[in-house]
Design a protein around this motif. Sequence first.
Motif, PDB file in Angstrom:
ATOM      1  N   GLY A 169      -5.168   9.470   5.489  1.00  0.00           N
ATOM      2  CA  GLY A 169      -4.134   9.233   6.471  1.00  0.00           C
ATOM      3  C   GLY A 169      -2.748   9.104   5.860  1.00  0.00           C
ATOM      4  N   GLY A 170      -1.736   9.169   6.733  1.00  0.00           N
ATOM      5  CA  GLY A 170      -0.366   8.970   6.257  1.00  0.00           C
ATOM      6  C   GLY A 170       0.174  10.140   5.467  1.00  0.00           C
ATOM      7  N   THR A 171       0.998   9.846   4.487  1.00  0.00           N
ATOM      8  CA  THR A 171       1.732  10.866   3.757  1.00  0.00           C
ATOM      9  C   THR A 171       0.980  11.331   2.508  1.00  0.00           C
ATOM     10  OG1 THR A 171       2.916   9.301   2.333  1.00  0.00           O
ATOM     11  CG2 THR A 171       3.869   9.749   4.490  1.00  0.00           C
ATOM     12  N   TRP A 172       1.474  12.434   1.930  1.00  0.00           N
ATOM     13  CA  TRP A 172       0.911  12.962   0.685  1.00  0.00           C
ATOM     14  C   TRP A 172       1.071  11.999  -0.486  1.00  0.00           C
ATOM     15  CZ3 TRP A 172       2.347  18.834  -0.136  1.00  0.00           C
ATOM     16  CH2 TRP A 172       1.727  19.586   0.869  1.00  0.00           C
ATOM     17  N   ASP A 173       2.037  11.098  -0.382  1.00  0.00           N
ATOM     18  CA  ASP A 173       2.378  10.256  -1.530  1.00  0.00           C
ATOM     19  C   ASP A 173       1.175   9.483  -2.070  1.00  0.00           C
ATOM     20  OD1 ASP A 173       5.431  10.568  -1.468  1.00  0.00           O
ATOM     21  OD2 ASP A 173       4.975   9.929   0.575  1.00  0.00           O
ATOM     22  N   LYS A 174       0.206   9.167  -1.204  1.00  0.00           N
ATOM     23  CA  LYS A 174      -0.971   8.417  -1.645  1.00  0.00           C
ATOM     24  C   LYS A 174      -1.719   9.143  -2.752  1.00  0.00           C
ATOM     25  CE  LYS A 174      -1.951   6.116   2.770  1.00  0.00           C
ATOM     26  NZ  LYS A 174      -2.930   6.023   3.884  1.00  0.00           N
TER      27      LYS A 174
END
Length: 286
Positions: A169-174
Amino acid sequence: MKIFRFGPKGQEKSGIIIDDKKFDVSGSGIIYDEDFFGNIEKQETLEKYIEQNANNLPIVDDSVRIGAPLTRPGKIVCVGLNFDDHVKETGLEQQPEPIMFIKANQSFSGPEDGIMQPNGATKLDWETELCFIIGKKANNVTEEEAMDHVYGFALMNDVTERAFQTERGGTWDKGKGCDTFAPVGPFIATKEEIKDVDNLRIWLKLNGELMQDGTTQDFIYRIPKLISYLSQFMSFLPGDIISTGSPAGSGMGKTPQIWLKPGDVIEYGIEGLGSTTQKILPFERN
């Protein structure tokens, strides 16, 4: 000019490469940091020091550790899906504007220090990329003036944990900012050293087998466009790093898919910007 840093972690000294030989220029007092990249006078001081000491610069032995070629940057901004062939192999959707993400500063590391598999990682992947270092503050610059804001170019690997990136979930930054996920180097070449940045071979081998073999001719968005576009959203300061995307050949794009594991060795490089070798390391809490 080609600049690099060498020595133990946290104690790196400044060096320069001349005719493929490495020399210690730490006697100049110059440090490859934000102030250096944005200060023409300091760059000229280094050039004068090299000229005045050309015959007695200490040689850096090949056995000495090569560190990242600059001190920790203010930020590392990356562009995703910037090669058509990579877009197709990932199955991800190309957007109408460049995709950008930011890697955590703790991901910044040296070109030979190893890449650590994060705790819980299952889909660790590689992406050989051309990055460039900002040399002059850039804010809302035009494409025509964009290259005036570039100090030089370097080799980078946009290491990615795909499960973190696409399944959490969320952004690619993970999946992009884990420790050791942005190794840079072995050196920075000033832009005058690279005659045609849009025609450089990019490659990577995994355990000796060629995986990536592309060229910057296949950029979707070229560097002036990227600088102009990204500088609409934030100011870039001297020493900041922008990475330009990776060609096809990632583990995600293979059939069957291939993921890195501790003990694997990747060797990768870009024409004119050198090559390096990294070992995949097991997770260790620092």
